[in-house]
Design a protein around this motif. Sequence first.
Motif, PDB file in Angstrom:
ATOM      1  N   TYR A 140       0.872  -1.173   0.000  1.00 18.41           N
ATOM      2  CA  TYR A 140       0.000   0.000   0.000  1.00 18.41           C
ATOM      3  C   TYR A 140       0.910   1.223   0.000  1.00 18.41           C
ATOM      4  O   TYR A 140       1.663   1.448   0.945  1.00 18.41           O
ATOM      5  CB  TYR A 140      -0.897  -0.022   1.239  1.00 18.41           C
ATOM      6  N   GLN A 145      -1.286   6.778  -0.995  1.00 20.31           N
ATOM      7  CA  GLN A 145      -2.369   6.064  -0.334  1.00 20.31           C
ATOM      8  C   GLN A 145      -3.159   5.224  -1.337  1.00 20.31           C
ATOM      9  O   GLN A 145      -4.389   5.134  -1.280  1.00 20.31           O
ATOM     10  CB  GLN A 145      -3.295   7.039   0.404  1.00 20.31           C
ATOM     11  N   LYS A 239      -5.223  -0.749   8.381  1.00 20.46           N
ATOM     12  CA  LYS A 239      -5.357  -1.481   7.122  1.00 20.46           C
ATOM     13  C   LYS A 239      -6.575  -2.403   7.132  1.00 20.46           C
ATOM     14  O   LYS A 239      -7.027  -2.850   6.074  1.00 20.46           O
ATOM     15  CB  LYS A 239      -4.085  -2.299   6.852  1.00 20.46           C
ATOM     16  N   GLY A 241      -9.498  -1.439   8.010  1.00 17.85           N
ATOM     17  CA  GLY A 241     -10.572  -0.629   7.449  1.00 17.85           C
ATOM     18  C   GLY A 241     -11.801  -0.412   8.293  1.00 17.85           C
ATOM     19  O   GLY A 241     -12.853  -0.051   7.749  1.00 17.85           O
ATOM     20  N   VAL A 244     -13.509   2.785   7.563  1.00 17.22           N
ATOM     21  CA  VAL A 244     -14.342   2.843   6.359  1.00 17.22           C
ATOM     22  C   VAL A 244     -15.764   2.424   6.707  1.00 17.22           C
ATOM     23  O   VAL A 244     -16.746   3.061   6.276  1.00 17.22           O
ATOM     24  CB  VAL A 244     -13.758   1.940   5.253  1.00 17.22           C
ATOM     25  N   ILE A 316      -8.511  -2.212   3.626  1.00 24.60           N
ATOM     26  CA  ILE A 316      -8.087  -1.347   2.525  1.00 24.60           C
ATOM     27  C   ILE A 316      -6.812  -1.871   1.869  1.00 24.60           C
ATOM     28  O   ILE A 316      -6.308  -1.267   0.925  1.00 24.60           O
ATOM     29  CB  ILE A 316      -7.884   0.109   2.997  1.00 24.60           C
ATOM     30  N   TRP A 317      -6.277  -2.995   2.367  1.00 28.11           N
ATOM     31  CA  TRP A 317      -5.159  -3.651   1.707  1.00 28.11           C
ATOM     32  C   TRP A 317      -5.642  -5.000   1.184  1.00 28.11           C
ATOM     33  O   TRP A 317      -6.769  -5.396   1.376  1.00 28.11           O
ATOM     34  CB  TRP A 317      -3.960  -3.786   2.645  1.00 28.11           C
ATOM     35  N   SER A 338     -14.350  -5.860   0.728  1.00 28.72           N
ATOM     36  CA  SER A 338     -13.660  -5.079  -0.292  1.00 28.72           C
ATOM     37  C   SER A 338     -13.421  -5.945  -1.521  1.00 28.72           C
ATOM     38  O   SER A 338     -13.207  -7.157  -1.407  1.00 28.72           O
ATOM     39  CB  SER A 338     -12.329  -4.562   0.251  1.00 28.72           C
ATOM     40  N   GLY A 359     -12.067   0.827   0.210  1.00 24.57           N
ATOM     41  CA  GLY A 359     -11.770   2.152   0.727  1.00 24.57           C
ATOM     42  C   GLY A 359     -12.822   3.201   0.461  1.00 24.57           C
ATOM     43  O   GLY A 359     -12.632   4.368   0.816  1.00 24.57           O
ATOM     44  N   ASP A 360     -13.967   2.826  -0.138  1.00 25.20           N
ATOM     45  CA  ASP A 360     -15.011   3.785  -0.521  1.00 25.20           C
ATOM     46  C   ASP A 360     -16.205   3.658   0.424  1.00 25.20           C
ATOM     47  O   ASP A 360     -17.048   2.776   0.259  1.00 25.20           O
ATOM     48  CB  ASP A 360     -15.447   3.522  -1.964  1.00 25.20           C
TER      49      ASP A 360
END
Length: 421
Positions: A140, A145, A239, A241, A244, A316-317, A338, A359-360
């Motif tokens: 990452y 980012q 990581k 998340g 999120v 997010i990874w 994800s 990540g959204d």
Amino acid sequence: MRVLVVTHNSQEQARGGTELFTARLVEGLRDRSVDCQLLARDLRPHRGEATGAFRRTGRDELLWAPGAFVEFNLRQASARARREFRDLVHGFRPDVIHFQHYLGLGIDLVVEAKRARPEAIVLLTLHELRLICHDDGHMYKRRSQRLCERSSPSDCHECFPEMSPENFFKRQVFIQGCLRHADLLISPSEFLRQRFIEWGTDANRIRVIDNGQPAALGPVPVDDEAVGTFGFFGQILEKKGLHVLLEAARILVDDGTKGWKIEVNGDSSFATPAYRDSIRRSVVALGARVRDNGAYDPAALVSRMARVGWVVVPSIWWENRPLVIQEAFRCGRPVICSDIGGMAEAVEPGVGGLHFRAGDPYDLADVMRRAAQSPIVWKRLREWLPDVPDVERTTDLHLELYEELTGGARPTPIGARRCAR
């Protein structure tokens, strides 16, 4: 057959997925009359309890505090520690030496294992991408980012400007040289296998064996109220998340979406103080919509899973093969995850669960909104959850591999076990 299993932490000292899987594998091998010795790094050595450099616990495992470990190239710097490890291998005389992890021990112990016992089969399970990526294997990019698609000395230098591209090239050469001393590498996912192939590993030297779950972990009853409850399970690290998920929750609050709750189940002790504080503030701001249950023991998984209808994996990874996804499926819970890496491989949209853009939080909020308001979708996904191999099958696959590579040596009876010193 004698098997020495080597790992970075024992289950008593750490609760990660690798520790849990390793403990189950060792127990399964012993149940099959394999003379199996577990060697784990000692995170909390106690003065006066060691025999030489090792100490034995009540779980019939050896703990070892080897000392000097070089984080950059994952190397054991202590000549004394390397000698102690060779002496252990000489004493136990294993037919198979299976490394589950090398952190704090040294990837070069793979070389030492082969030197100490050339006739033994040496295996390494690839649980993560740390060998490829110096940033704890996250791949990452620190500056942008963004997810890192590949590893190269120049790309790694971008994340760590204090390290020259030449140093990263030497790191790669050193680690790949150590890996060549292993007879075979094992990957729990095809995603992880492909990443190592792209990094330069021979495809024929990596075998995929999925992690398993206990056979006793089966469908968990759920009531109608839990259909709109989303559960987070795992370590609370950036990581992973969780932020999120909590931001998606804020979006749902702001647009007035009804009929949902979140249950957070995880240990935050390894998080940075800043991240831990930000999560705490988000939970407080969301009020009764979010319940933070804290860390949990594996024995409490079923009771916590019974409180949720969905399991959310918002990392997010890349992840590789998150045990929480397997746990969710075994408990009869669809997964929202994800759309990257080992998560996307494990969860087929419309079968095992649903995807959202990694990540959204806005995309995650949309998916959660549909999930909370569509009990028919939830019921259909529960009916089509994929099968997850149990630990018994996973252990059998490992034992079959050991026998294949050693030429079919018969297990040594438990009563004949030799105590390693």
